[in-house]
Scaffold this active site. Structure first.
Site, PDB file in Angstrom:
ATOM      1  N   ALA A 263       0.837  -1.199   0.000  1.00 55.43           N
ATOM      2  CA  ALA A 263       0.000   0.000   0.000  1.00 55.43           C
ATOM      3  C   ALA A 263       0.868   1.243   0.000  1.00 55.43           C
ATOM      4  O   ALA A 263       1.918   1.279   0.642  1.00 55.43           O
ATOM      5  CB  ALA A 263      -0.916   0.016   1.218  1.00 55.43           C
ATOM      6  N   ASP A 264       0.411   2.247  -0.708  1.00 50.09           N
ATOM      7  CA  ASP A 264       1.057   3.554  -0.656  1.00 50.09           C
ATOM      8  C   ASP A 264       0.329   4.490   0.294  1.00 50.09           C
ATOM      9  O   ASP A 264       0.920   5.428   0.809  1.00 50.09           O
ATOM     10  CB  ASP A 264       1.119   4.160  -2.057  1.00 50.09           C
ATOM     11  CG  ASP A 264       2.167   3.479  -2.910  1.00 50.09           C
ATOM     12  OD1 ASP A 264       3.278   4.012  -3.014  1.00 50.09           O
ATOM     13  OD2 ASP A 264       1.888   2.387  -3.441  1.00 50.09           O
ATOM     14  N   ARG A 265      -0.952   4.219   0.511  1.00 52.13           N
ATOM     15  CA  ARG A 265      -1.700   4.989   1.509  1.00 52.13           C
ATOM     16  C   ARG A 265      -2.957   4.211   1.890  1.00 52.13           C
ATOM     17  O   ARG A 265      -3.730   3.794   1.034  1.00 52.13           O
ATOM     18  CB  ARG A 265      -2.069   6.374   0.963  1.00 52.13           C
ATOM     19  CG  ARG A 265      -2.610   7.331   2.024  1.00 52.13           C
ATOM     20  CD  ARG A 265      -3.024   8.665   1.404  1.00 52.13           C
ATOM     21  NE  ARG A 265      -1.928   9.409   0.835  1.00 52.13           N
ATOM     22  CZ  ARG A 265      -1.508  10.600   1.261  1.00 52.13           C
ATOM     23  NH1 ARG A 265      -2.074  11.166   2.289  1.00 52.13           N
ATOM     24  NH2 ARG A 265      -0.520  11.220   0.640  1.00 52.13           N
TER      25      ARG A 265
END
Length: 383
Positions: A263-265
């Protein structure tokens, strides 16, 4: 003569790979990043001892992966501060560091780790200001504090990733052997070491529970084909590469036990921004009744945003889609839409694996990410 030279270079490259597989090298007052644009054909570390070099490396994706981006930003500034010839007083040092952090945050907008690192560093330095005099000595103390905290990020990230690997492997405790599908690259090349989603695969492998790993190629930049496949071969993990369009059929034909992605965010309701193609994997997994896990350190969690609708999605240059290794594969004149990430709704996610444990859904099938983090924070304060 040219043939012998080529063979020699390939042997030297292989030897270097065996010594270490690191996206980030920081030692002896020197910071280098592995240029991941050249992998797997070339294995080259490049100097990254200034903020300008760090910004460029992040922007052009020589270094990528949400944790590695944040750490690289901090360390390139740390080295620049070490090499700074002019002596600054306390106020000047604060201004210098804060402005450089703001600039680095402009490199890529979607991954939250970079912004959280900058905010936390500013908070630490701001709290230290009241204890220092506005002179050269005060400026040096503030500079050294930033450098110390930047250097600590490396070991913290590796420790967090190993915990993610442990908690993620527990999600498959009931199975004796598992087949796992992953997307993009979430291993040592995306972090300070070990990895998040790929760290779970690595842990399952070390436990003797991984029957097979499958990796999507991850168009358009092929992080799966270039980087994840590279790591899996390096680790001698039984694995197969597939094209992104094969994933649904793979689930149907090969008996996949779980999908694990990075995940990036991750926002407050569990909606997750990750590499483009993640959303469609989650839809396919739901249809085939396959658990879908997101693996991310708490530094990738942004509870200031309530849902995925609030996440800014980076759009990359069209050439990344129309060309491969600078060779054009698409027709001239075609329009291109190239979002680097998509948003997977929390409804499609089984659990969010962090270094603090797995964030579960409540009785009505929703994530309360803030509550989970708050409980873990209170629990850690007791020890």
């Amino acid at each position: 003569m040219e043939l012998n030279l080529t063979v020699t270079l390939k042997k030297e490259m292989s030897f270097s790979m065996l010594l270490s597989l690191e996206a980030i090298r920081y030692k002896n007052n020197k910071f280098e990043i592995l240029n991941q644009l050249l992998l797997p054909q070339e294995f080259i570390y490049e100097d990254c001892s200034s903020v300008e070099q760090g910004f460029s490396a992040i922007k052009t994706m020589k270094v990528r992966g949400a944790p590695a981006i944040a750490i690289s930003a901090a360390l390139c500034l740390a080295i620049e501060l070490k090499n700074l010839k002019s002596k600054l007083n306390l106020v000047e040092t604060k201004k210098y560091i804060f402005e450089k952090l703001d600039y680095l945050c402009e490199s890529r907008p979607t991954a939250v780790n970079l912004f959280k690192m900058a905010d936390e560093m500013k908070s630490i330095l701001q709290n230290e200001l009241i204890h220092l005099e506005n002179d050269i000595a005060g400026g040096e103390s503030l500079k050294n504090l930033f450098i110390k905290k930047a250097e600590e990020l490396l070991q913290i990230d590796i420790s967090d990733n190993m915990s993610i690997g442990h908690f993620g492997a527990e999600c498959f405790a009931k199975q004796s052997q598992v087949k796992i599908l992953t997307h993009c690259n979430t291993g040592s090349l995306a972090t300070a070491g070990y990895g998040t989603a790929l760290g779970i695969i690595r842990t399952l492998h070390s436990q003797g529970k991984l029957e097979h790993a499958y990796a999507c190629e991850t168009r358009p930049y092929n992080q799966g084909a270039r980087l994840t496949a590279f790591e899996l071969v390096y680790e001698k993990i039984s694995a197969t590469l597939i094209s992104d369009s094969m994933a649904s059929f793979l689930m149907k034909e090969k008996g996949i036990h779980g999908v694990v992605v990075g995940a990036d965010r991750v926002v407050a309701n569990g909606d997750t921004a990750n590499k483009i193609g993640t959303y469609q994997l989650a839809i396919a997994a739901k249809y085939h009744n396959i658990p879908f896990y997101v693996a991310a350190p708490s530094t990738s969690i942004d509870c200031n945003k309530k849902s995925g609708k609030e996440i800014t999605i980076e759009e990359r240059p069209k050439k990344e889609l129309t060309h491969i290794n600078n060779i054009q594969i698409a027709a001239d004149g075609i329009n291109v839409w190239n979002p680097s990430f998509d948003i997977t709704p929390a409804t499609l996610i089984t659990g969010i694996v962090t270094e603090l444990g797995v964030i579960p859904k409540n009785t009505i099938g929703e994530f309360d990410v803030s509550e989970f983090l708050e409980k873990k924070k209170k629990l850690s304060s007791l020890f």
